[in-house]
Design a protein around this motif. Sequence first.
Motif, short mmCIF file in Angstrom:
data_model
loop_
_atom_site.label_atom_id
_atom_site.label_comp_id
_atom_site.label_asym_id
_atom_site.label_seq_id
_atom_site.Cartn_x
_atom_site.Cartn_y
_atom_site.Cartn_z
N MET A 21 3.35 -2.77 2.13
CA MET A 21 4.42 -1.83 1.73
C MET A 21 4.98 -2.18 0.37
O MET A 21 5.49 -1.30 -0.34
N ALA A 22 4.90 -3.45 -0.03
CA ALA A 22 5.43 -3.85 -1.33
C ALA A 22 4.77 -3.07 -2.47
O ALA A 22 5.34 -2.89 -3.53
N GLY A 23 3.52 -2.61 -2.24
CA GLY A 23 2.83 -1.83 -3.27
C GLY A 23 3.41 -0.44 -3.43
O GLY A 23 3.02 0.29 -4.33
N GLY A 24 4.30 -0.07 -2.55
CA GLY A 24 4.96 1.22 -2.71
C GLY A 24 4.33 2.32 -1.87
O GLY A 24 5.00 3.18 -1.33
N ASN A 25 3.02 2.27 -1.73
CA ASN A 25 2.33 3.36 -1.05
C ASN A 25 1.40 2.79 0.01
O ASN A 25 0.25 2.45 -0.26
N VAL A 26 1.91 2.68 1.25
CA VAL A 26 1.15 2.01 2.29
C VAL A 26 -0.10 2.81 2.68
O VAL A 26 -1.07 2.25 3.17
N PHE A 27 -0.11 4.11 2.40
CA PHE A 27 -1.26 4.92 2.78
C PHE A 27 -2.48 4.60 1.92
O PHE A 27 -3.61 4.89 2.30
N ALA A 28 -2.25 4.00 0.77
CA ALA A 28 -3.39 3.61 -0.06
C ALA A 28 -4.27 2.61 0.67
O ALA A 28 -5.42 2.40 0.32
N TYR A 29 -3.71 1.94 1.68
CA TYR A 29 -4.47 0.91 2.39
C TYR A 29 -5.14 1.42 3.65
O TYR A 29 -5.76 0.67 4.37
N VAL A 30 -4.93 2.71 3.95
CA VAL A 30 -5.50 3.25 5.18
C VAL A 30 -6.67 4.15 4.84
O VAL A 30 -6.50 5.18 4.18
N ASP A 31 -7.85 3.74 5.24
CA ASP A 31 -9.02 4.59 5.07
C ASP A 31 -9.78 4.55 6.39
O ASP A 31 -10.45 3.56 6.71
N VAL A 32 -9.63 5.65 7.14
CA VAL A 32 -10.15 5.64 8.51
C VAL A 32 -11.64 5.32 8.59
O VAL A 32 -12.04 4.46 9.39
N PRO A 33 -12.50 5.94 7.78
CA PRO A 33 -13.93 5.58 7.88
C PRO A 33 -14.16 4.08 7.66
O PRO A 33 -14.96 3.47 8.36
N SER A 34 -13.43 3.48 6.71
CA SER A 34 -13.62 2.05 6.46
C SER A 34 -13.20 1.23 7.68
O SER A 34 -13.84 0.24 8.04
N ILE A 35 -12.10 1.64 8.31
CA ILE A 35 -11.66 0.93 9.51
C ILE A 35 -12.71 1.04 10.60
O ILE A 35 -13.07 0.04 11.24
#
Lengths: 257, 257, 257, 257, 257
Positions: A21-35
């Motif tokens: 979250m410190a990066g400001g945009n937590v969605f940047a870390y969510v990529d469903v295919p990668s998960i």
Amino acid sequence: MDLGILFGFLGTWVLLGWALMAGGNVFAYVDVPSIILVLGASITVVFFCFPAGNVKRIISVGKKALFHKNRPVEQLIADLVSYAELARRDGILSLESAMADIDDPFVVRGIQMAVDGSDPELIESVLNSEVENTVERHEVGKALYDALGKYAPAFGMIGTLVGLVAMLSDLSDPSQIGAGMAVALLTTLYGAVVANAIALPVADRLALRSSEEVLYKTIVIKGVMSIQSGDNPRVVEQKLRTYLPPSKAAAEAKEAA
Amino acid sequence: MDLGILFGFLGTWVLLGWALMAGGNVFAYVDVPSIILVLGASITVVFFCFPAGNVKRIISVGKKALFHKNRPVEQLIADLVSYAELARRDGILSLESAMADIDDPFVVRGIQMAVDGSDPELIESVLNSEVENTVERHEVGKALYDALGKYAPAFGMIGTLVGLVAMLSDLSDPSQIGAGMAVALLTTLYGAVVANAIALPVADRLALRSSEEVLYKTIVIKGVMSIQSGDNPRVVEQKLRTYLPPSKAAAEAKEAA
Amino acid sequence: MDLGILFGFLGTWVLLGWALMAGGNVFAYVDVPSIILVLGASITVVFFCFPAGNVKRIISVGKKALFHKNRPVEQLIADLVSYAELARRDGILSLESAMADIDDPFVVRGIQMAVDGSDPELIESVLNSEVENTVERHEVGKALYDALGKYAPAFGMIGTLVGLVAMLSDLSDPSQIGAGMAVALLTTLYGAVVANAIALPVADRLALRSSEEVLYKTIVIKGVMSIQSGDNPRVVEQKLRTYLPPSKAAAEAKEAA
Amino acid sequence: MDLGILFGFLGTWVLLGWALMAGGNVFAYVDVPSIILVLGASITVVFFCFPAGNVKRIISVGKKALFHKNRPVEQLIADLVSYAELARRDGILSLESAMADIDDPFVVRGIQMAVDGSDPELIESVLNSEVENTVERHEVGKALYDALGKYAPAFGMIGTLVGLVAMLSDLSDPSQIGAGMAVALLTTLYGAVVANAIALPVADRLALRSSEEVLYKTIVIKGVMSIQSGDNPRVVEQKLRTYLPPSKAAAEAKEAA
Amino acid sequence: MDLGILFGFLGTWVLLGWALMAGGNVFAYVDVPSIILVLGASITVVFFCFPAGNVKRIISVGKKALFHKNRPVEQLIADLVSYAELARRDGILSLESAMADIDDPFVVRGIQMAVDGSDPELIESVLNSEVENTVERHEVGKALYDALGKYAPAFGMIGTLVGLVAMLSDLSDPSQIGAGMAVALLTTLYGAVVANAIALPVADRLALRSSEEVLYKTIVIKGVMSIQSGDNPRVVEQKLRTYLPPSKAAAEAKEAA
């Protein structure tokens, strides 16, 4: 449940979440295919390595290893000494009635065999083979989590290579390069997190839990053998006390003084 | 065949294939020369490391290790106990006719020797030497797959270095840089996939299969020795039951209760 | 010479050469100073690690390990059994004349000692100490090739760092950056090739060759001891047959059936 | 001193120096602060890991291990055999006067104890405990050089990260980026050179030197024990000859023939 | 406290601090969130791996291991010899009064048991079990610092990946790229520093300290057993002297000459 584990587990994940979250945009870390790729392939490859039976059993072993807590060793020793006193005073058969109050099935099995008048060697071999089974079960569990800790980063790296090749094959829109690389790096990140914040700590924990269980069960075996041979309760206590770690032994020695 | 392996193997490869297609252009991941280099050199270097005889034998060992499935240990024990009953009731020679129905050659060999009246020590040493041979065969197989898991990524990296040098030597057309790097990275990707989705899981599996086989054959040996010495079938059962993993032993104990 | 090794060695290098030529310009991969640095430093550092005597002896050991081929174990057993028959029929001294036809000096030495009437314990200890020497010689050889496989990539990386620093220190001509990096990467490539296409496979091979030699010489020792103690040739054969790997033993059993 | 070491050490460093000069500007590779960081921190961290006494003693051990050369084993055996002859001919006390000419203190100590009529078991235990001390001393020395070989690259990487952060924090002058990265990479280069051209080869060498010393001292012990028990010199020679490596034993056998 | 440790610890950190300041702007290396992530997650994950009790106990063990210094072994031997003399001259009970001046509780416990007339076997087993406890305590301590040395770089890398993804996701302001990468690299730097300048050297130190303690306590046990059995003080001295490292033994031998 050991509060330290709860603190350790939650603390690690809270810190990781906070870093995202410190990066400001937590969605940047969510990529469903990668998960799906990293988590999925790490799990399927574990089924490839281990019999399905083990993989299923392991989840319960892992849960038990993390949440199950033996009674403190000091209390176990006190209990065994009290059984020895009872057996000495009222005869070993008197333990029959006491067994209803014991909730550790391993202790119950040992005392039941002693009450039944089984051969001491048989009692020892039956209980020892259960200890060996416990050790083996923990080793299988540790092997599985070690495999997860080995393959998750490997498939993370494979995912990153797949992403980099995709990005490099089509550089027509330079503004997409950064985003492409970011997504490619996510699988490496997922793999490292799965390994270092789940799999490897659980494997370390299982190794420790295994030696704790062995200590616990060894004390039970020595206690039951002592009770069966009709040892003086004070001798039973002395014998079992040698298994205490030194800090606790010292604390008890102080109290005794 | 163990369904878990099928699930593990197919699941891993389906996920990998899906990840490649997710990029939109699956052909970007196919570079025939890179495939030939990584796969080819990984295989030739294994011939460099191991005698050709081993390399050939290993494919069959690997296939057998992955697809062969021993009868469940419980059933083996039940069978051995029934042979012990037969031998007790009708004499050991009566097993001669029963052998036609046994399809495990290892069990047949052991019982044949018992029926022939061979010396117990000889029976044990002959069967034990077969167990040692099994272990050694699995170790050779595991060594080969471990070598594949070591050299495939190494030649993947060599291929990437070759590709990078080619690309960097001629930067005259900047639009080709991305495509050049993408192709260069493919060999590293191939090497990682060969290692982590084929070679290393098979090696892990062989290590496990080896200890399963040893357990299985050890039970056979103990059973045959017990039958030959004319043990009571109940004693045979008790002896063999100690080799069961605890969960199964517990399940049987429950049924018995 | 094992054809598998030839196939493995040539195959690996043909594939590497083909990969270099696929880039179109094979000369891009040849940088004489880089070759001198990586090959030279890998060799000098091995002289730094090992006594010069070992380094020299090792080349011959390596060559012998790669090209020397023991007679097949089956044939060795057949020969030993025929010597046992001769000794049984005509007395052990009759082996004196047979020795002229034996070309394995280890077998000759063992039989010579038996013919000379040396003490059995002395024969066994002399032959065993030669086996230990063989093992040690192979271990020293393997250690050297392992060192080469460890230091070649290390000096490859050192060469790349030297090249990168040179390139980065002088970026005045951007068109030279690619070429500079290409040359810098070459030492890493050379180091990886030396390690993975020469040193490590030879080390793996030596480990295997060592256990083959031990098996071979153990059979000779058991055979000579049996001959000397005047064992029945059939017993000699049975004893030695237990050293055969299972597939061969099974094949022979089939033929016998 | 072993000429091979000199060749190995100088050769490695001459090649490294030549590689630096090949870039045209050798001063590009000299950055005093980087040298101080990598060399300094590698040394201070070793003081952090090991008692100061060990660190000091180790330099002498390392020097001795590299430059000290035992007499050839053949000559040692010849000397011990000649002492055995003297003791046989003139009585063991006659060795008293011979000792003045022996310059190996370990041999002197052993023979002195034999001359003094010490108990054989005492002699053997005193000499053996010195062998154990030698082994331990070499192990401590090897541990130190291994630590240097582990921490030097680690602090090299730390130095590079420090340099990269400094460079990336201030990209205002793009023309300085290359120079900044070059300097940053220097610490990694220094760390790799310290590890691979000094620390790890010395550690490898110490491991070998240790087993040489053990062989040498074992021969002395066996020789002294044989002399003390009044063995026939020919028997002494036979016993000690079994410790020779096979190539030398073969050479002597040829001469004897 | 060992001055070498102080020199080693301070020297390492002074060099690191100096390297940071050499860049001109030491604040470029301080990023509070990164510090919290790497330090925090390294500590919480250790609580995840180890029981909270161990984690707490370990800090004291670590401190003691670093700062506690046993008396020199020579002085311990001199003391034990003087107790042996006293016991020989005035009877073992005379040690009762001498014990007030001994400040090592392990020595006190051993002598107390000897004075109390405990069974020699009991004394030896009680003292030996304390040695085993010491070893186990040091092993647990080493395991914890090894875990810290393993997880700190792992979370450093995770932090860098998090930072890189954040930076790459938003390249809208190119002037921020350098600063973004610098911050991303900081967590890798922190992880490497925690591992190589704290955790791993402490783990190495604990391994050494453990064997020192074992040596020290072994000498105490041998001394107490000798005193109890009424050995001649000179014999006691000879026995204990065999535990001295060779350099000290040689120094003493010289003085004696």
